[in-house]
Design an enzyme around this catalytic site. Sequence first.
Site, short mmCIF file in Angstrom:
data_model
loop_
_atom_site.label_atom_id
_atom_site.label_comp_id
_atom_site.label_asym_id
_atom_site.label_seq_id
_atom_site.Cartn_x
_atom_site.Cartn_y
_atom_site.Cartn_z
N HIS A 109 -1.28 5.92 8.53
CA HIS A 109 -0.79 4.88 7.57
C HIS A 109 -0.85 4.76 6.21
O HIS A 109 -0.73 6.31 5.94
CB HIS A 109 -2.53 3.72 7.73
CG HIS A 109 -2.26 2.16 7.39
ND1 HIS A 109 -2.42 2.14 6.71
CD2 HIS A 109 -1.36 1.34 8.74
CE1 HIS A 109 -2.51 0.26 6.79
NE2 HIS A 109 -1.60 0.40 8.30
N ASP B 235 -9.07 -3.03 2.46
CA ASP B 235 -7.94 -4.28 2.58
C ASP B 235 -7.52 -4.73 3.89
O ASP B 235 -7.28 -6.74 3.96
CB ASP B 235 -7.09 -3.35 2.61
CG ASP B 235 -5.30 -4.15 2.33
OD1 ASP B 235 -4.35 -4.75 1.63
OD2 ASP B 235 -4.70 -3.26 3.89
N SER C 273 0.76 -1.43 0.33
CA SER C 273 0.34 -0.04 0.14
C SER C 273 1.01 0.95 0.08
O SER C 273 -0.10 2.06 -0.77
CB SER C 273 -0.83 0.32 0.79
OG SER C 273 -1.91 -1.08 1.31
N ASP D 206 -5.78 0.69 -4.30
CA ASP D 206 -4.13 0.74 -4.52
C ASP D 206 -3.93 -0.39 -5.21
O ASP D 206 -2.76 -0.61 -5.92
CB ASP D 206 -3.59 1.31 -3.66
CG ASP D 206 -4.23 -0.03 -2.50
OD1 ASP D 206 -5.84 -0.43 -2.05
OD2 ASP D 206 -3.69 0.65 -0.74
N HIS E 186 -1.41 -9.41 -0.90
CA HIS E 186 -2.17 -8.38 -1.97
C HIS E 186 -2.16 -9.50 -3.62
O HIS E 186 -1.16 -10.04 -3.42
CB HIS E 186 -1.50 -7.68 -2.22
CG HIS E 186 -1.49 -6.65 -1.19
ND1 HIS E 186 -0.72 -4.86 -1.14
CD2 HIS E 186 -2.62 -7.24 0.32
CE1 HIS E 186 -0.46 -4.90 0.22
NE2 HIS E 186 -2.06 -5.25 0.62
#
Length: 415
Positions: free
Chosen positions: A95, A222, A44, A264, A363
């Site tokens: 974050h 996420d 990310s 993303d 991911h």
Amino acid sequence: MIGDGFGPAMATFTRTLKGSPLAIDGYVIGTVSTKSANRLITDSAAAATAMATGVLTKNRGIGIFENGTAAGTILEAAIEAGVSCGMVVTSPIHHATPAGFSAHANSRYSEDFITKQQLQKGIKVMFGGGANYYNLPDNRLLAEEMGYHIINDTSQLNSTQLPALGVFAYDGLPFEVDRLNQPEQFKHVPSLLEMATRALELFKEEDNEKGFFLLIEGSEIDWAGHNNDPVAMYYESLQLDQTFEMVMEFAKKDNDTLVILTADHETGGLGIGYHYSNDPGDPYSWEPQVILKSKGSSEYIANKLLPLNGSLLYSTFTEYTGIIPSVEDKLELDNAKNFSEMYHAISLIVSKTARMGWTTDQHTAIDVNMVGYGPLVTHFCGNQHSNQIATKIANIFEWDLELITSRLRHFNTTP
């Protein structure tokens, strides 16, 4: 707008379970590829850096070139141009995604370093979690020195003024399904929709002739993907879509607002329709309605189940999920000896019952959707890489990324 980890399969899943079209459905205009400078699968931090700066960087890098030097962001360039800027997220404000737009660090984990940069950036709205750093005495003092109106409860949201800093949780905000099912959370912690609505109201009240730039992130799609938790995934994705619907109402009334929504990256490798090798059932079945029976995320239910065993463990599992566990399911629950093992066991059982699968708890490299509306939105049609988003936005609004980068050439990105 960013749905962190929000892949195309999640849109299909959310639409099907909702039982009607999503607000985003009429505005899908393209796709986005997401690799970072050093990996085909981005994290990310690198993904946010690409979207914010136009630069491909290494995983874990925040607002930097691959060599570690700072790269100017569209948020910084917008502030330089006199534009009012804000960030609304469900993660901690420090974050990876919000950090990628508002700070420069060799590591996304330099969170205190990132927090201090954000507080001194001139960002007029920051709503999200992150009290673990924002409430540290020196950061609290810095926020006060920068003139922020600091709030920490939903009841304060409608009365706050610019510049506004709302920190509503120690870490990330609770999953939306848990917020909805817990009266105290529902009362005191705002949703993404509520925070984004107030941010737009504040910018409308300010009426800056140079306009505004607002980053809105559904951060915990996420987190649900990392947990392989279809229940949390549904409610997080639905909340993102509801927030997009509100933003679209604003944009259509304003008639001069560009709205783009993308992800993303994708998280979890969600598979809709999963046939287990030893499953005698219909190989083409998919049972997403199972999700609606659950009373919480896998994490929330795990906390309820961990102290239990035997028949009480199984009956409590049924109470919170609506699923009667099979012999195999009971074995999964029995073998879960800590919090992580328990929420993964719950996620597995719920996913299996719903006939859904996951390829990873990290991911993936899947291209994600680009959704858009407003003036010059055609610039974002077709397939593009994530780093092209920043350069397109900067070119459309004549925000000078190179100027910001040149000013940062001596900035030390290592605390």
